[in-house]
Design a protein around this motif. Sequence first.
Motif, PDB file in Angstrom:
ATOM      1  N   ARG A 171       0.547  -1.206  -0.194  1.00 41.39           N
ATOM      2  CA  ARG A 171      -0.029  -0.286   0.314  1.00 41.39           C
ATOM      3  C   ARG A 171       0.854   0.854   0.089  1.00 41.39           C
ATOM      4  O   ARG A 171       1.901   1.320   0.415  1.00 41.39           O
ATOM      5  CB  ARG A 171      -0.826   0.010   0.891  1.00 41.39           C
ATOM      6  N   GLN A 172       0.247   1.903  -0.975  1.00 40.06           N
ATOM      7  CA  GLN A 172       0.747   3.518  -0.746  1.00 40.06           C
ATOM      8  C   GLN A 172       1.103   4.274   0.057  1.00 40.06           C
ATOM      9  O   GLN A 172       0.375   3.630   1.592  1.00 40.06           O
ATOM     10  CB  GLN A 172       0.344   4.629  -2.035  1.00 40.06           C
ATOM     11  N   ASN A 204       0.449   7.553   3.377  1.00 45.41           N
ATOM     12  CA  ASN A 204      -0.073   8.285   3.214  1.00 45.41           C
ATOM     13  C   ASN A 204       0.748   9.974   3.111  1.00 45.41           C
ATOM     14  O   ASN A 204       1.830   9.473   3.868  1.00 45.41           O
ATOM     15  CB  ASN A 204      -0.909   8.451   4.914  1.00 45.41           C
ATOM     16  N   CYS A 206     -15.894   1.967   2.423  1.00 49.07           N
ATOM     17  CA  CYS A 206     -14.271   2.100   2.529  1.00 49.07           C
ATOM     18  C   CYS A 206     -14.166   1.450   3.946  1.00 49.07           C
ATOM     19  O   CYS A 206     -14.810   2.281   4.818  1.00 49.07           O
ATOM     20  CB  CYS A 206     -13.338   3.543   1.973  1.00 49.07           C
ATOM     21  N   TRP A 230     -11.830   2.117   6.051  1.00 48.61           N
ATOM     22  CA  TRP A 230     -10.701   3.121   6.467  1.00 48.61           C
ATOM     23  C   TRP A 230     -11.744   4.504   6.350  1.00 48.61           C
ATOM     24  O   TRP A 230     -11.553   4.901   8.107  1.00 48.61           O
ATOM     25  CB  TRP A 230      -9.277   3.605   5.862  1.00 48.61           C
ATOM     26  N   ARG A 244     -15.986   4.363  -8.432  1.00 46.88           N
ATOM     27  CA  ARG A 244     -15.311   5.333  -8.719  1.00 46.88           C
ATOM     28  C   ARG A 244     -14.769   4.624 -10.126  1.00 46.88           C
ATOM     29  O   ARG A 244     -14.203   3.117 -10.492  1.00 46.88           O
ATOM     30  CB  ARG A 244     -13.967   4.931  -7.960  1.00 46.88           C
ATOM     31  N   TRP A 294     -12.627   9.291  -7.493  1.00 45.26           N
ATOM     32  CA  TRP A 294     -13.927   9.359  -6.317  1.00 45.26           C
ATOM     33  C   TRP A 294     -15.147  10.407  -6.835  1.00 45.26           C
ATOM     34  O   TRP A 294     -13.764  11.705  -6.647  1.00 45.26           O
ATOM     35  CB  TRP A 294     -13.314   9.139  -5.123  1.00 45.26           C
ATOM     36  N   ARG A 337      -2.510   7.790  -5.055  1.00 44.92           N
ATOM     37  CA  ARG A 337      -3.715   7.775  -5.304  1.00 44.92           C
ATOM     38  C   ARG A 337      -4.714   8.852  -4.725  1.00 44.92           C
ATOM     39  O   ARG A 337      -4.173   9.041  -3.516  1.00 44.92           O
ATOM     40  CB  ARG A 337      -4.491   6.286  -4.830  1.00 44.92           C
ATOM     41  N   HIS A 338      -5.645   9.057  -4.855  1.00 46.34           N
ATOM     42  CA  HIS A 338      -6.761  10.097  -4.099  1.00 46.34           C
ATOM     43  C   HIS A 338      -7.944   9.512  -3.108  1.00 46.34           C
ATOM     44  O   HIS A 338      -8.333   9.148  -4.229  1.00 46.34           O
ATOM     45  CB  HIS A 338      -7.572  10.962  -5.124  1.00 46.34           C
ATOM     46  N   THR A 339      -7.704   9.606  -1.847  1.00 46.49           N
ATOM     47  CA  THR A 339      -7.980   8.529  -1.604  1.00 46.49           C
ATOM     48  C   THR A 339      -9.179   8.669  -0.293  1.00 46.49           C
ATOM     49  O   THR A 339      -9.267  10.534   0.090  1.00 46.49           O
ATOM     50  CB  THR A 339      -6.760   7.469  -1.065  1.00 46.49           C
ATOM     51  N   VAL A 340     -10.225   8.818  -0.282  1.00 45.86           N
ATOM     52  CA  VAL A 340     -11.213   8.521   1.528  1.00 45.86           C
ATOM     53  C   VAL A 340     -10.221   7.875   2.463  1.00 45.86           C
ATOM     54  O   VAL A 340     -10.128   6.446   2.421  1.00 45.86           O
ATOM     55  CB  VAL A 340     -12.363   8.499   1.274  1.00 45.86           C
ATOM     56  N   ASN A 384      -4.859  12.509   5.017  1.00 44.19           N
ATOM     57  CA  ASN A 384      -5.063  11.531   4.723  1.00 44.19           C
ATOM     58  C   ASN A 384      -4.932  10.186   5.614  1.00 44.19           C
ATOM     59  O   ASN A 384      -4.597   9.324   5.116  1.00 44.19           O
ATOM     60  CB  ASN A 384      -5.128  11.381   3.150  1.00 44.19           C
ATOM     61  N   PHE A 418      -4.953   8.363   7.716  1.00 44.08           N
ATOM     62  CA  PHE A 418      -6.566   7.008   8.504  1.00 44.08           C
ATOM     63  C   PHE A 418      -6.083   7.174   9.820  1.00 44.08           C
ATOM     64  O   PHE A 418      -7.058   7.214  11.140  1.00 44.08           O
ATOM     65  CB  PHE A 418      -7.104   7.135   7.794  1.00 44.08           C
ATOM     66  N   TYR A 443      -6.592  -7.022   1.883  1.00 44.28           N
ATOM     67  CA  TYR A 443      -6.116  -6.410   0.372  1.00 44.28           C
ATOM     68  C   TYR A 443      -5.314  -7.081  -0.200  1.00 44.28           C
ATOM     69  O   TYR A 443      -4.587  -7.148  -1.239  1.00 44.28           O
ATOM     70  CB  TYR A 443      -5.737  -4.868   0.850  1.00 44.28           C
TER      71      TYR A 443
END
Length: 275
Positions: free
Chosen positions: A11-12, A14, A36, A38, A64, A69, A91-94, A108, A110, A152
């Motif tokens: 995972r990238q 934050n 989501c 998170w 998406r 999003w 990535r543009h995450t929530v 971001n 989380f 994941y």
Amino acid sequence: MDAVRDGRWVRQANHFTDRLGPPEPGRYRLYASYACPWAQRVLIVRELLGLQDLLDVAIVDPIRDERGWRVPGGGFLSELYLATDPGFEGRHTVPCVWDVKERRIVTNDFPQITLDLETRWGGTPDLYPKELRDGIDAVNDRLYHGLNNAVYEAGFARSQEAYEDAVRRVFATLDFLEERLTGSEFLFDRLTESDVRAYTTLARFDTVYYAHFKCSVRRLTDYPAVWAYARRLYAIPAFRETTDFDHIKRHYYMTQTTINPNRLVPLGPELDWSL
Ligand SMILES: N[C@@H](CCC(=O)N[C@@H](CS)C(=O)NCC(=O)O)C(=O)O
């Protein structure tokens, strides 16, 4: 961006990691998706602590596409990311928290967002009590590597070995939870941040992770204590009202097309979440 190393999905990191300042009505807006896990953590904590008037929420569209999003009122979450950092390439995450006054994404990050709400914004119950913090941190770490992120890692693995390693961690963690929750209502002697973190993965387990991410050694419903625990949490309004199985199913099955290219959404499973 996420990486693949030796067949393992990584995972990238934050990117926006400023901390939330003190609460100011109208100042901060949380961008979240019901799909989501998170983001749902933050939605749950916001409701549990009664912070609805202090933290605005914008719920993104569950599906998406290549633009990312879609946010309420038109436009895309990516615009907020790029307004904050034009060079951002991840990535543009929530979840992420937008500062309405300064017009930038504050965080971001989380795992830190819920801790900031609990320790800086307050409210009751205290989900991160001082005397339990070491224990909570240790359980959270175990949950992240063995469950929250491991599902994941299983789903996005690019080698049999990486997949099996992740799935073994998932079921070892469910075994650990089964033991810990036999005879206990929560992971500690009261409701804490750890229960929030466990719940959002458990809520998606049989509905998505079992089939879509191939975490199919056993079902959640095969673990009597963990399944009872998940339903006990679901009975609490902050958990139930932020759990949207329709968003969850459509998001995972229709958006993650590398592992479900025909975007078919399964009809099942039928699950009774009542106590
Ligand atoms: N911030 C973390 C976790 C949050 C996260 O993965 N959120 C997902 C939804 S569950 C997301 O917003 N994904 C957007 C995308 O992949 O473009 C990350 O960067 O991996």
